[in-house]
Scaffold this active site. Sequence first.
Site, mmCIF file in Angstrom:
data_model
loop_
_atom_site.group_PDB
_atom_site.id
_atom_site.type_symbol
_atom_site.label_atom_id
_atom_site.label_comp_id
_atom_site.label_asym_id
_atom_site.label_seq_id
_atom_site.Cartn_x
_atom_site.Cartn_y
_atom_site.Cartn_z
ATOM 1 N N LYS A 17 1.245 -1.291 0.209
ATOM 2 C CA LYS A 17 0.225 -0.039 0.110
ATOM 3 C C LYS A 17 0.618 0.965 -0.623
ATOM 4 O O LYS A 17 0.907 1.849 -0.571
ATOM 5 C CB LYS A 17 -1.289 -0.257 1.021
ATOM 6 C CG LYS A 17 -1.964 -1.136 1.207
ATOM 7 C CD LYS A 17 -2.850 -0.712 2.325
ATOM 8 C CE LYS A 17 -2.499 -0.557 3.796
ATOM 9 N NZ LYS A 17 -1.745 -1.732 3.975
ATOM 10 N N ARG A 93 -9.465 1.271 9.428
ATOM 11 C CA ARG A 93 -9.076 0.192 10.332
ATOM 12 C C ARG A 93 -10.136 -0.014 11.038
ATOM 13 O O ARG A 93 -9.723 -1.687 11.210
ATOM 14 C CB ARG A 93 -7.830 0.839 11.015
ATOM 15 C CG ARG A 93 -6.804 0.442 10.217
ATOM 16 C CD ARG A 93 -5.495 -0.530 10.742
ATOM 17 N NE ARG A 93 -4.420 -0.664 11.220
ATOM 18 C CZ ARG A 93 -3.918 0.103 10.268
ATOM 19 N NH1 ARG A 93 -3.382 1.086 9.602
ATOM 20 N NH2 ARG A 93 -2.256 -0.610 10.086
ATOM 21 N N ARG A 130 10.956 -6.098 5.409
ATOM 22 C CA ARG A 130 10.844 -5.291 5.053
ATOM 23 C C ARG A 130 11.783 -4.182 5.718
ATOM 24 O O ARG A 130 12.196 -4.524 7.533
ATOM 25 C CB ARG A 130 9.072 -4.969 5.516
ATOM 26 C CG ARG A 130 9.229 -3.508 5.372
ATOM 27 C CD ARG A 130 7.547 -3.074 5.505
ATOM 28 N NE ARG A 130 6.586 -3.245 6.863
ATOM 29 C CZ ARG A 130 5.719 -2.909 6.811
ATOM 30 N NH1 ARG A 130 5.003 -2.512 5.813
ATOM 31 N NH2 ARG A 130 5.178 -2.440 7.488
ATOM 32 N N ARG A 162 11.526 -1.667 11.773
ATOM 33 C CA ARG A 162 10.632 -0.818 12.811
ATOM 34 C C ARG A 162 9.691 -1.877 14.049
ATOM 35 O O ARG A 162 10.120 -3.097 13.997
ATOM 36 C CB ARG A 162 8.539 -0.776 11.735
ATOM 37 C CG ARG A 162 8.767 0.362 11.047
ATOM 38 C CD ARG A 162 7.830 0.289 9.521
ATOM 39 N NE ARG A 162 6.360 0.148 10.815
ATOM 40 C CZ ARG A 162 4.988 -0.279 9.862
ATOM 41 N NH1 ARG A 162 5.328 0.760 8.639
ATOM 42 N NH2 ARG A 162 4.251 -0.352 10.552
ATOM 43 N N ARG A 173 -0.710 -8.135 14.355
ATOM 44 C CA ARG A 173 -1.431 -7.303 13.305
ATOM 45 C C ARG A 173 -2.228 -7.489 12.304
ATOM 46 O O ARG A 173 -3.053 -6.835 12.118
ATOM 47 C CB ARG A 173 -0.308 -5.909 12.847
ATOM 48 C CG ARG A 173 0.712 -5.118 13.587
ATOM 49 C CD ARG A 173 2.063 -4.915 13.590
ATOM 50 N NE ARG A 173 1.654 -4.141 12.114
ATOM 51 C CZ ARG A 173 2.947 -4.444 11.180
ATOM 52 N NH1 ARG A 173 3.731 -5.120 11.585
ATOM 53 N NH2 ARG A 173 2.676 -3.146 10.410
#
Length: 219
Positions: A17, A93, A130, A162, A173
């Site tokens: 995204k 969300r 990532r 992160r 998540r």
Amino acid sequence: MPTAVRVIMLGRQGAGKGTQCRLLSEHFGAPHISTGEMLRSAIRQDTVVGRAVKKVLDEGNLVEDDLMVSLVQGRIGETDARVGGYILDGFPRTVGQATAFDHITEVRPVDIVVNLEVKRELVLSRLSARRTCEQCDANYISDGNDPKPWKCAKCGGLVHQRDDDTPEAISHRLDLYDSLTSPLIDYYMSKSRLVVVDGLGTTEEVFERLTSAVKAAQA
Ligand code: AMP
């Protein structure tokens, strides 16, 4: 004068995204509004909001609806979004956020809600590899041989993993996505605003599909 375009981008974490929203933003001249990035920036700047949400983000939980709605309401009221529209990434969300957002945008509703579809098994491996620039939020993929220090090619900031891209937080998540965010797909389908776009393929291929979908919605 170019017409404003208002897009909501749904899709699992790691579906691409962020990358696609940045490209769409450049293409359509509408600001990319990433709520995750807004919150990370507040944490970096140690603002009142940043201090209130840091633990929630680190644990991979969701920030409460009222705070998110007011943050987004404020952001889309700024001149660039009023003129150019927005590419909204990471919001809504929950169905609660979506309902509140419909209310706020009654006069100027979204043109299209995209579900960028990539299966859970695939995003899991993407997210583990990532790496993200802590300054501008650009994403990179680690091949296990990361430069030290790793400087962002776009802004020179430090590239790191992160805090919420650890295996436990990722899995949590994704569970939250399935339980709280995926009901939005039915919510927007029932309002005939949803378009499903296959998120598999090269960045260019996916971008092509997305631009076609957005243009069709504007026509
Ligand atoms: P993201 O960068 O979109 O993966 O968001 C990172 C984190 O920010 C999420 O795991 C949540 O903790 C928080 N967050 C971002 N957007 C929202 C939202 N719309 N509602 C609640 N929490 C959010």
